[in-house]
Design a protein around this motif. Structure first.
Motif, PDB file in Angstrom:
ATOM      1  N   ARG A  13      33.189 -11.099  -4.815  1.00 26.00           N
ATOM      2  CA  ARG A  13      32.487 -12.401  -4.025  1.00 26.00           C
ATOM      3  C   ARG A  13      30.793 -12.095  -4.687  1.00 26.00           C
ATOM      4  O   ARG A  13      30.230 -13.195  -4.978  1.00 26.00           O
ATOM      5  CB  ARG A  13      31.893 -12.444  -2.562  1.00 26.00           C
ATOM      6  CG  ARG A  13      31.563 -13.375  -2.202  1.00 26.00           C
ATOM      7  CD  ARG A  13      31.352 -13.798  -0.505  1.00 26.00           C
ATOM      8  NE  ARG A  13      30.918 -12.859   0.466  1.00 26.00           N
ATOM      9  CZ  ARG A  13      29.640 -12.654   1.254  1.00 26.00           C
ATOM     10  NH1 ARG A  13      29.714 -13.356   0.389  1.00 26.00           N
ATOM     11  NH2 ARG A  13      28.830 -11.150   1.268  1.00 26.00           N
ATOM     12  N   LEU A  14      30.465 -11.243  -5.037  1.00 23.38           N
ATOM     13  CA  LEU A  14      29.004 -10.835  -5.387  1.00 23.38           C
ATOM     14  C   LEU A  14      28.831 -10.590  -6.562  1.00 23.38           C
ATOM     15  O   LEU A  14      27.662 -10.697  -7.279  1.00 23.38           O
ATOM     16  CB  LEU A  14      28.072  -9.455  -4.446  1.00 23.38           C
ATOM     17  CG  LEU A  14      27.606  -9.958  -3.408  1.00 23.38           C
ATOM     18  CD1 LEU A  14      27.162  -7.802  -3.034  1.00 23.38           C
ATOM     19  CD2 LEU A  14      27.197 -11.207  -2.821  1.00 23.38           C
ATOM     20  N   THR A  15      29.623 -10.993  -6.712  1.00 25.81           N
ATOM     21  CA  THR A  15      29.526 -10.844  -8.583  1.00 25.81           C
ATOM     22  C   THR A  15      30.315 -11.273  -9.904  1.00 25.81           C
ATOM     23  O   THR A  15      30.925 -11.777 -11.191  1.00 25.81           O
ATOM     24  CB  THR A  15      30.793  -9.299  -9.891  1.00 25.81           C
ATOM     25  OG1 THR A  15      31.844  -9.563  -9.482  1.00 25.81           O
ATOM     26  CG2 THR A  15      29.479  -8.310  -8.595  1.00 25.81           C
ATOM     27  N   PRO A  19      30.906 -19.823  -8.687  1.00 25.36           N
ATOM     28  CA  PRO A  19      29.617 -20.392  -7.907  1.00 25.36           C
ATOM     29  C   PRO A  19      28.401 -20.479  -8.154  1.00 25.36           C
ATOM     30  O   PRO A  19      28.602 -21.743  -8.114  1.00 25.36           O
ATOM     31  CB  PRO A  19      30.303 -19.388  -6.679  1.00 25.36           C
ATOM     32  CG  PRO A  19      30.768 -18.723  -6.304  1.00 25.36           C
ATOM     33  CD  PRO A  19      31.047 -18.187  -8.038  1.00 25.36           C
ATOM     34  N   VAL A  20      28.044 -19.864  -8.811  1.00 22.43           N
ATOM     35  CA  VAL A  20      26.273 -19.490  -9.523  1.00 22.43           C
ATOM     36  C   VAL A  20      26.637 -21.392 -10.713  1.00 22.43           C
ATOM     37  O   VAL A  20      25.864 -21.614 -10.075  1.00 22.43           O
ATOM     38  CB  VAL A  20      25.640 -18.986 -10.031  1.00 22.43           C
ATOM     39  CG1 VAL A  20      24.076 -18.836 -10.671  1.00 22.43           C
ATOM     40  CG2 VAL A  20      26.010 -17.596  -8.922  1.00 22.43           C
ATOM     41  N   ILE A  21      27.427 -20.993 -12.030  1.00 22.91           N
ATOM     42  CA  ILE A  21      27.406 -21.827 -11.944  1.00 22.91           C
ATOM     43  C   ILE A  21      27.921 -23.057 -11.374  1.00 22.91           C
ATOM     44  O   ILE A  21      26.911 -24.587 -12.221  1.00 22.91           O
ATOM     45  CB  ILE A  21      29.290 -21.529 -13.383  1.00 22.91           C
ATOM     46  CG1 ILE A  21      28.188 -20.666 -14.235  1.00 22.91           C
ATOM     47  CG2 ILE A  21      28.667 -22.497 -14.966  1.00 22.91           C
ATOM     48  CD1 ILE A  21      29.754 -19.803 -14.809  1.00 22.91           C
ATOM     49  N   GLY A  24      24.985 -24.528 -10.470  1.00 22.30           N
ATOM     50  CA  GLY A  24      23.825 -25.189 -11.158  1.00 22.30           C
ATOM     51  C   GLY A  24      24.174 -27.061 -11.458  1.00 22.30           C
ATOM     52  O   GLY A  24      23.831 -28.067 -11.920  1.00 22.30           O
ATOM     53  N   ILE A  25      24.953 -27.268 -12.081  1.00 26.88           N
ATOM     54  CA  ILE A  25      26.113 -28.482 -12.825  1.00 26.88           C
ATOM     55  C   ILE A  25      26.200 -29.723 -10.960  1.00 26.88           C
ATOM     56  O   ILE A  25      25.178 -30.089 -11.594  1.00 26.88           O
ATOM     57  CB  ILE A  25      27.373 -28.067 -13.022  1.00 26.88           C
ATOM     58  CG1 ILE A  25      27.473 -27.684 -14.013  1.00 26.88           C
ATOM     59  CG2 ILE A  25      27.689 -29.174 -13.228  1.00 26.88           C
ATOM     60  CD1 ILE A  25      28.941 -27.400 -14.339  1.00 26.88           C
ATOM     61  N   ALA A  26      26.435 -28.903 -10.063  1.00 28.89           N
ATOM     62  CA  ALA A  26      25.645 -30.015  -8.906  1.00 28.89           C
ATOM     63  C   ALA A  26      24.572 -30.331  -8.777  1.00 28.89           C
ATOM     64  O   ALA A  26      24.138 -31.637  -8.225  1.00 28.89           O
ATOM     65  CB  ALA A  26      26.141 -28.929  -7.754  1.00 28.89           C
ATOM     66  N   LEU A  27      23.343 -29.319  -8.808  1.00 26.63           N
ATOM     67  CA  LEU A  27      22.345 -29.855  -8.589  1.00 26.63           C
ATOM     68  C   LEU A  27      21.807 -30.700  -9.603  1.00 26.63           C
ATOM     69  O   LEU A  27      20.944 -30.937  -9.464  1.00 26.63           O
ATOM     70  CB  LEU A  27      21.398 -28.246  -9.160  1.00 26.63           C
ATOM     71  CG  LEU A  27      21.347 -27.503  -7.288  1.00 26.63           C
ATOM     72  CD1 LEU A  27      20.750 -25.854  -7.673  1.00 26.63           C
ATOM     73  CD2 LEU A  27      21.179 -27.992  -6.485  1.00 26.63           C
ATOM     74  N   THR A  57      28.417 -28.288 -18.335  1.00 28.12           N
ATOM     75  CA  THR A  57      29.988 -27.945 -17.905  1.00 28.12           C
ATOM     76  C   THR A  57      30.399 -27.855 -19.285  1.00 28.12           C
ATOM     77  O   THR A  57      31.721 -26.634 -19.106  1.00 28.12           O
ATOM     78  CB  THR A  57      30.271 -30.002 -17.720  1.00 28.12           C
ATOM     79  OG1 THR A  57      29.810 -30.143 -17.193  1.00 28.12           O
ATOM     80  CG2 THR A  57      32.059 -29.481 -18.152  1.00 28.12           C
ATOM     81  N   VAL A  58      29.593 -27.905 -20.490  1.00 33.81           N
ATOM     82  CA  VAL A  58      30.525 -27.141 -21.794  1.00 33.81           C
ATOM     83  C   VAL A  58      31.110 -24.946 -21.186  1.00 33.81           C
ATOM     84  O   VAL A  58      31.484 -25.261 -22.245  1.00 33.81           O
ATOM     85  CB  VAL A  58      29.894 -27.130 -22.959  1.00 33.81           C
ATOM     86  CG1 VAL A  58      30.191 -26.645 -24.246  1.00 33.81           C
ATOM     87  CG2 VAL A  58      29.944 -28.908 -22.944  1.00 33.81           C
ATOM     88  N   GLY A  59      29.264 -24.858 -20.946  1.00 30.53           N
ATOM     89  CA  GLY A  59      29.409 -23.533 -20.405  1.00 30.53           C
ATOM     90  C   GLY A  59      30.358 -23.038 -19.534  1.00 30.53           C
ATOM     91  O   GLY A  59      30.699 -22.163 -20.053  1.00 30.53           O
TER      92      GLY A  59
END
Length: 82
Positions: A13-15, A19-21, A24-27, A57-59
Motif C-alpha cells: 500500500r505504501l509503495t 493512487p498517487v498518480i 494528481g490527475i484528479a487534482l 493520463t499519458v504517464g
C-alpha cells in the motif's frame, strides 16, 4: 563489530504509485473545473490544466502498460513494477 539491522520491507500500500498518480490527475481535473467556473478565459490557466490532465493520463497509461508487461514477465519491461 555490530551489523546494522536490515530495513523492514514497506507494505504494498505504501509503495504502489498508482493512487498517487490518480490523485494528481484528479487534482488537475479539479483545477480545470475551478478555472471553468471562475470563467477567466483570458489567462493561460485553462491550457495548463488541460496539459496537466493530458500528461498525467499519458504517464498513467504508460505506467500501467509497463506494470502489465512486468507481471507478464516480458524481457523489455521495467523491473520492480509488479
Amino acid at each position: 563489530m555490530e551489523r546494522e539491522p536490515e530495513p523492514t520491507e514497506l507494505s504494498r500500500r505504501l509503495t504502489d504509485p498508482a493512487p498517487v498518480i490518480a490523485l494528481g490527475i484528479a487534482l488537475w481535473v479539479a483545477a480545470t473545473v475551478v478555472v471553468l467556473i471562475v470563467g477567466d478565459r483570458g489567462s493561460s490557466a485553462l491550457p495548463v490544466c488541460l496539459a496537466g490532465i493530458g500528461v498525467g493520463t499519458v504517464g498513467f497509461v504508460l505506467f500501467l502498460v509497463q506494470r502489465a508487461a512486468a507481471r507478464r514477465g516480458s524481457k523489455t519491461a521495467q523491473r520492480g513494477l509488479d
